[in-house]
Write an enzyme that holds these catalytic residues in place. Structure first.
Site, PDB file in Angstrom:
ATOM      1  N   ASP A   1      -2.001   6.542   6.314  1.00 15.49           N
ATOM      2  CA  ASP A   1      -3.034   5.687   5.729  1.00 15.49           C
ATOM      3  C   ASP A   1      -3.406   4.642   6.784  1.00 15.49           C
ATOM      4  OD1 ASP A   1      -4.586   3.822   4.466  1.00 15.49           O
ATOM      5  OD2 ASP A   1      -3.175   3.420   2.826  1.00 15.49           O
TER       6      ASP A   1
ATOM      7  N   TRP B   1       0.827  -1.219   0.000  1.00 11.02           N
ATOM      8  CA  TRP B   1       0.000   0.000   0.000  1.00 11.02           C
ATOM      9  C   TRP B   1       0.850   1.252   0.000  1.00 11.02           C
ATOM     10  CZ3 TRP B   1      -4.351  -0.500  -2.094  1.00 11.02           C
ATOM     11  CH2 TRP B   1      -5.099  -1.678  -1.927  1.00 11.02           C
TER      12      TRP B   1
ATOM     13  N   LYS C   1     -12.574  -1.927   6.180  1.00  4.11           N
ATOM     14  CA  LYS C   1     -11.801  -2.830   7.028  1.00  4.11           C
ATOM     15  C   LYS C   1     -12.287  -2.773   8.467  1.00  4.11           C
ATOM     16  CE  LYS C   1      -8.834  -2.981   3.423  1.00  4.11           C
ATOM     17  NZ  LYS C   1      -7.990  -2.122   2.603  1.00  4.11           N
TER      18      LYS C   1
HETATM   19  C1  LIG Z   1      -7.457  -1.592   1.580  1.00  6.61           C
HETATM   20  C2  LIG Z   1      -6.398  -0.579   1.690  1.00  6.61           C
HETATM   21  C3  LIG Z   1      -6.282   0.493   0.779  1.00  6.61           C
HETATM   22  C4  LIG Z   1      -7.194   0.624  -0.412  1.00  6.61           C
HETATM   23  O1  LIG Z   1      -8.451   0.933  -0.003  1.00  6.61           O
HETATM   24  P1  LIG Z   1      -9.621   1.264  -1.051  1.00  6.61           P
HETATM   25  O2  LIG Z   1     -10.665   1.815  -0.155  1.00  6.61           O
HETATM   26  O3  LIG Z   1      -9.984  -0.025  -1.706  1.00  6.61           O
HETATM   27  O4  LIG Z   1      -9.099   2.244  -2.034  1.00  6.61           O
HETATM   28  C5  LIG Z   1      -5.285   1.414   0.973  1.00  6.61           C
HETATM   29  N1  LIG Z   1      -4.451   1.326   2.013  1.00  6.61           N
HETATM   30  C6  LIG Z   1      -4.516   0.324   2.904  1.00  6.61           C
HETATM   31  C7  LIG Z   1      -3.558   0.286   4.044  1.00  6.61           C
HETATM   32  C8  LIG Z   1      -5.493  -0.652   2.780  1.00  6.61           C
HETATM   33  O5  LIG Z   1      -5.576  -1.643   3.672  1.00  6.61           O
END
Ligand SMILES: *Cc1c(COP(=O)(O)O)cnc(C)c1O
Length: 360
Positions: free
Chosen positions: A172, A102, A196
């Site tokens: 993030d 990511w 998540k």
């Molecule tokens: C799942 C995830 C993303 C992407 O998320 P989307 O909402 O599908 O764009 C980005 N960063 C991390 C750490 C993730 O777990």
């Protein structure tokens, strides 16, 4: 009806109490005679839902007043571009830490708008650790410092918050937000896709400090402009109303459960027993450096990868599902967010032990 223990990395399990409440309110929300999905986002019923959700999130995370909370769309991935567009503020570079898949995506997207300097990377260890903070080549003049506190795919997680001085810290938190208390005031911006550890897919939360808003690049699409969205209370256009409502129910659930301190205790315990089961066997392995093992995403491999299919089948027979590891890593991955009951982790550990007895 059987509810399975779903170890998916996302969209992931939601608390059963929340789903039951949503079910009971589905046809008629609070005497309104309509479902939340059918409401105008500008009507007084929906406004009260939206405001309550924000207030509850602010309370749960202890978000200071000088931060805006935005309820956006586009996923965390859209923030990979929104962040440079909004936060470069005339500068041409930003610092990035590369700790996995990511991080890499965030870096690649930011590189379209600025020089995204990789100040530290754990790529040479195949992303099984976090680079020693003292070795980071930080630029004191960077527009911001971006990192990924929990790498969902590699299962590697920071156990510290980087000190970025006057450079705004951007995180993030897609797969770690709400898993434990954090000091929001250490961050310039926090963002997370909801699917998540917050609520349904379709909603993205951005928590951004006031002074970072209002200096977006000219080319920033209107919908991605934090100033526009902040002024419009995240309703410049139609927001993801149902995902926002359901996330609000999750925030209330968190409050009822004792907040993030209580969550942290349970999450730590769940992770600890799963890692112990892995470490105490000669059959299962987790490659991550112990201090940086994720509480939320636990990848592990079997001694013989030819047994992966059989493992998944036996797990599924016990209602333990979505354990297949990410295609880039292989093996298994158990994602154990807030909504995964401790009993689900216990059931997985028991199944793993039984499987090892058969094949180990
Ligand atoms: C799942 C995830 C993303 C992407 O998320 P989307 O909402 O599908 O764009 C980005 N960063 C991390 C750490 C993730 O777990």
């Amino acid at each position: 009806m059987t509810r399975k223990y779903n170890f998916s990395a996302g969209p992931a399990m939601l608390p059963q109490e929340v789903l039951e409440q949503a079910q009971s309110e589905m046809l008629d929300w609070n005497g309104s005679g309509m479902s939340v999905m059918e409401m105008s986002h500008r009507g007084k019923e929906y406004m009260s839902i939206a405001e309550q959700a924000e207030a509850d999130l602010r309370e749960v995370m202890a978000i200071p007043e000088n931060y805006k909370v935005l309820f956006l769309q586009g996923g965390a991935s859209q923030q990979f571009s929104a962040i440079p567009l909004n936060l470069l503020r005339g500068k041409d570079n930003a610092d990035y830490v590369n700790t996995g898949a990511w991080s890499k995506k965030a870096i690649a997207e930011a590189s379209r708008y600025c020089s995204a300097n990789v100040v530290a990377t754990s790529e040479d260890s195949n992303f099984t650790t976090i680079p020693e903070f003292s070795s980071w080549m930080l630029n004191p003049d960077a527009a911001y410092l971006h990192y990924t506190p929990n790498e969902t795919i590699g299962g590697v997680e920071f156990n510290f918050v980087p000190e970025s001085g006057d450079v705004p810290l951007v995180a993030d938190m897609s797969s770690t937000i709400l898993s434990r208390p954090i000091d929001v005031s250490k961050f310039g911006l926090i963002y997370a896709g909801a699917q998540k550890n917050i609520g349904p897919a379709g909603l993205t939360i951005v928590i951004v400090r006031d002074d970072l808003i209002g200096k977006a690049e000219k080319i920033t699409p209107t919908l991605m402009n934090y100033e526009v969205q902040a002024k419009a209370d995240s309703m410049y256009n139609t927001p993801p109303t149902y995902a926002w409502y359901l996330s609000g129910l999750v925030f209330q659930w968190l409050k009822k459960k004792g907040g993030l301190e209580a969550m942290a205790e349970i999450n730590k315990r769940k992770a600890k027993k799963l890692y112990a089961a892995i470490d105490n066997s000669d059959f299962y392995k987790n490659p991550v450096d112990e201090p940086y093992r994720s509480w939320m995403n636990v990848p592990f491999t079997l001694a013989n990868s030819e047994l992966d299919g059989e493992f998944l089948e036996q797990a599924a027979a016990r209602d333990l599902v979505t354990l297949k590891g990410h295609r880039s890593v292989g093996g298994m991955r158990a994602s154990i967010y807030n909504a995964m009951p401790e009993a689900g982790v216990d059931a997985l550990i028991e199944m793993m032990a039984d499987f090892e007895k058969q094949y180990g």
